[in-house]
Write an enzyme that holds these catalytic residues in place. Structure first.
Site, PDB file in Angstrom:
ATOM      1  N   LEU A  15     -39.693 -65.613  42.495  1.00 19.16           N
ATOM      2  CA  LEU A  15     -38.166 -65.550  42.455  1.00 19.16           C
ATOM      3  C   LEU A  15     -37.743 -64.070  41.939  1.00 19.16           C
ATOM      4  O   LEU A  15     -36.566 -63.713  42.468  1.00 19.16           O
ATOM      5  CB  LEU A  15     -37.695 -66.645  41.408  1.00 19.16           C
ATOM      6  CG  LEU A  15     -37.966 -68.011  41.754  1.00 19.16           C
ATOM      7  CD1 LEU A  15     -37.339 -69.183  40.732  1.00 19.16           C
ATOM      8  CD2 LEU A  15     -37.359 -68.505  43.124  1.00 19.16           C
ATOM      9  N   ARG A  17     -39.196 -60.211  39.750  1.00 19.18           N
ATOM     10  CA  ARG A  17     -40.074 -59.391  38.956  1.00 19.18           C
ATOM     11  C   ARG A  17     -39.177 -58.597  38.086  1.00 19.18           C
ATOM     12  O   ARG A  17     -37.970 -57.859  38.409  1.00 19.18           O
ATOM     13  CB  ARG A  17     -40.715 -58.477  39.909  1.00 19.18           C
ATOM     14  CG  ARG A  17     -41.673 -59.067  40.937  1.00 19.18           C
ATOM     15  CD  ARG A  17     -42.262 -57.975  41.761  1.00 19.18           C
ATOM     16  NE  ARG A  17     -43.010 -58.787  42.884  1.00 19.18           N
ATOM     17  CZ  ARG A  17     -44.205 -59.177  42.578  1.00 19.18           C
ATOM     18  NH1 ARG A  17     -44.978 -59.342  41.948  1.00 19.18           N
ATOM     19  NH2 ARG A  17     -44.959 -59.960  43.915  1.00 19.18           N
ATOM     20  N   GLY A  18     -39.808 -58.533  36.776  1.00 17.55           N
ATOM     21  CA  GLY A  18     -39.240 -57.449  35.686  1.00 17.55           C
ATOM     22  C   GLY A  18     -40.411 -56.613  35.155  1.00 17.55           C
ATOM     23  O   GLY A  18     -41.672 -57.002  35.578  1.00 17.55           O
ATOM     24  N   ALA A  20     -41.569 -56.951  32.238  1.00 18.61           N
ATOM     25  CA  ALA A  20     -42.356 -57.794  31.422  1.00 18.61           C
ATOM     26  C   ALA A  20     -43.128 -58.686  32.121  1.00 18.61           C
ATOM     27  O   ALA A  20     -44.169 -59.263  31.759  1.00 18.61           O
ATOM     28  CB  ALA A  20     -41.565 -58.704  30.470  1.00 18.61           C
ATOM     29  N   GLY A  21     -42.888 -59.029  33.273  1.00 20.73           N
ATOM     30  CA  GLY A  21     -43.581 -59.952  34.244  1.00 20.73           C
ATOM     31  C   GLY A  21     -42.824 -60.336  35.271  1.00 20.73           C
ATOM     32  O   GLY A  21     -41.804 -59.818  35.966  1.00 20.73           O
ATOM     33  N   VAL A  23     -41.178 -64.000  37.640  1.00 13.57           N
ATOM     34  CA  VAL A  23     -40.645 -65.192  37.495  1.00 13.57           C
ATOM     35  C   VAL A  23     -41.135 -66.073  38.815  1.00 13.57           C
ATOM     36  O   VAL A  23     -40.905 -65.425  39.897  1.00 13.57           O
ATOM     37  CB  VAL A  23     -39.172 -65.104  37.369  1.00 13.57           C
ATOM     38  CG1 VAL A  23     -38.646 -66.784  37.146  1.00 13.57           C
ATOM     39  CG2 VAL A  23     -38.785 -64.411  36.048  1.00 13.57           C
ATOM     40  N   LYS A  36     -42.031 -68.092  33.888  1.00 15.95           N
ATOM     41  CA  LYS A  36     -42.170 -66.422  33.504  1.00 15.95           C
ATOM     42  C   LYS A  36     -43.398 -66.045  33.179  1.00 15.95           C
ATOM     43  O   LYS A  36     -43.860 -66.414  32.162  1.00 15.95           O
ATOM     44  CB  LYS A  36     -41.228 -66.056  32.508  1.00 15.95           C
ATOM     45  CG  LYS A  36     -41.037 -64.481  32.532  1.00 15.95           C
ATOM     46  CD  LYS A  36     -40.104 -63.960  31.731  1.00 15.95           C
ATOM     47  CE  LYS A  36     -39.979 -62.497  31.825  1.00 15.95           C
ATOM     48  NZ  LYS A  36     -38.587 -62.067  32.378  1.00 15.95           N
ATOM     49  N   ASP A 130     -32.122 -58.814  23.756  1.00 15.60           N
ATOM     50  CA  ASP A 130     -32.177 -57.997  25.241  1.00 15.60           C
ATOM     51  C   ASP A 130     -31.162 -58.610  25.852  1.00 15.60           C
ATOM     52  O   ASP A 130     -31.110 -59.063  27.075  1.00 15.60           O
ATOM     53  CB  ASP A 130     -33.450 -58.182  25.862  1.00 15.60           C
ATOM     54  CG  ASP A 130     -33.709 -56.901  26.911  1.00 15.60           C
ATOM     55  OD1 ASP A 130     -32.861 -56.115  26.736  1.00 15.60           O
ATOM     56  OD2 ASP A 130     -34.409 -57.268  27.895  1.00 15.60           O
TER      57      ASP A 130
END
Length: 411
Positions: A15, A17-18, A20-21, A23, A36, A130
């Site tokens: 779904l 990307r960030g 940290a990881g 989704v 996540k 955050d």
């Protein structure tokens, strides 16, 4: 391609990307879920895995209509994942990118929802750390609220705290997103609930204006502004709303409202905001981009057009132009760095339609002005020269000058 996450969940498609990881849209025993999956280098950190397990009870117990609930935490081999409720909608950043800024009534309604979610989290002893538009989800299947806003839910609880392990970030490092970091975090103090209020007030300012109050330019400059600068007023909003924003952006944490107070105050202001259009302001001027230049013979062409500040801020991440990446690790500025930069750097919004200094449009306008001024100067010099020649030639010939200019008016 589907993959198993632990023994109970299956991840079907990505779904988002960030830093940290990733989704995933997944399936569990009770139906669809969002999973996540943290980065592999994080999953291999045994200290972080231990903290992950310690946070399990607090995160699983956080239930509120404006919070994306964590259903499970999975530790399985190289997989470290948070299993969360699936929200059918989009994130607030996507809407902001599309609309640039929101009408005050809708902006206040969204932020009030998030404040309610934070109030529940803070009461449970959980600090988000955050808060930003990327971590606010809009439930498109929920009922419409004031200004046509969809219900807002805060997600990614606990992720910043998990990644901010003592070994990973010592006293010389900051974990967070530069645009939304409270001054006390920049100065190296431990995060309390008030840092979430500061970040949420920053989000509200951004929803109204289309830009954050202290963002823009190099991350180091952004951090300094949080500590040294005063927020620039936004024209066109009621004074009661502006004073609320100012209070929640106070440099002193104790001066800010609690989350429950902020949510209640925002809802009290909603009737006076009904029907107000989005504000008509442009983003303030920041450090201009470097001019494109020709590459030298021994220099790759691509390196001649690199934006200033486009450097990777997260270990292992690719360079990016944005400084809004999640969980950015930054050096804590020294006291002398924080003390030196406030004067002359306030970011006042530009008038709508005005060109940004350093932009192509600004340079074109400047060139036109120079041509106009240069032409005017030439014309003026020519006129002065002709006048001087006439005065000199008239005196030399012994002929009188035009008498009605030199003689006093008759009574």
């Amino acid at each position: 391609m589907a993959r198993k996450i632990g023994s109970r969940y299956t991840a079907h498609q990505i779904l988002g990307r960030g830093s940290a990881g990733t989704v995933w849209l997944g399936e569990g025993p009770e139906g669809p879920v969002a999973i996540k999956l943290l980065r592999e280098d994080l999953a291999s950190d045994q200290e972080l895995v231990g903290r992950f397990v310690q946070e399990r009870t607090a995160l699983l117990g956080l239930e509120h209509p404006n919070v994306v609930s964590v259903r499970d935490l999975v530790v399985d081999g190289n997989d470290l994942a948070l299993v969360m409720d699936l929200v059918r909608g989009t994130d607030l950043r996507t809407r902001l990118d599309r609309e640039k800024r929101l009408a005050p009534e809708a902006a206040v309604a969204i932020v009030a929802d998030v404040a309610d979610g934070l109030a529940a989290a803070h009461a449970a002893g959980v600090v988000h750390r955050d808060v930003k538009p990327e971590n606010v989800l809009l439930d498109m299947q929920g009922p419409l609220g004031p200004g046509g806003s969809h219900p807002a839910l805060l997600t990614d609880f606990g992720v910043a705290k998990l990644i901010d392990s003592p070994r990973r970030t010592r006293a010389t490092k900051i974990i967070g997103t530069p645009d939304y970091l409270a001054p006390e975090i920049v100065e190296g103090l431990p995060p309390r609930a008030s840092v979430d209020i500061y970040a949420l007030a920053t989000v509200l300012y951004e929803l109204l204006a289309g830009f954050t109050p202290f963002g823009g330019g190099h991350p180091g400059a952004v951090l300094r502004r949080h500590v040294t600068e005063t927020v620039v007023p936004l024209p066109g909003i009621p004074d009661e709303l502006w004073q609320l924003i100012v209070q929640c952006l106070a440099k002193a944490p104790a001066s800010r409202l609690r989350a429950s107070e902020l949510g209640a105050r925002l809802r009290e202001l909603q009737p006076m905001l009904a029907g107000m259009p989005p504000l008509d302001v442009d983003e303030p001027d920041t450090e201009p981009e470097e001019e494109p230049r020709e590459a030298t013979p021994d220099e790759p062409v691509s390196s001649a057009r690199v934006r200033r500040g486009a450097v990777p801020l997260v270990p292992g991440a690719k360079p990016a132009d944005s400084n809004r990446d999640t969980h950015t690790s930054m050096r804590v500025p020294a006291p002398d760095e924080l003390a030196g930069g406030a004067r002359g750097t306030a970011r006042a919004p530009r008038a709508a339609g005005a060109p940004r200094p350093g932009s192509a449009r600004h340079r074109a306008v400047t060139r036109r002005r120079r041509l106009v001024l240069g032409g005017a100067a030439v014309a003026l010099a020519a006129a002065v020269g002709v006048g001087t020649w006439l005065a000199t030639s008239g005196d030399d010939a012994g002929t009188p000058r035009d008498s009605h200019h030199s003689s006093p008016a008759s009574p």
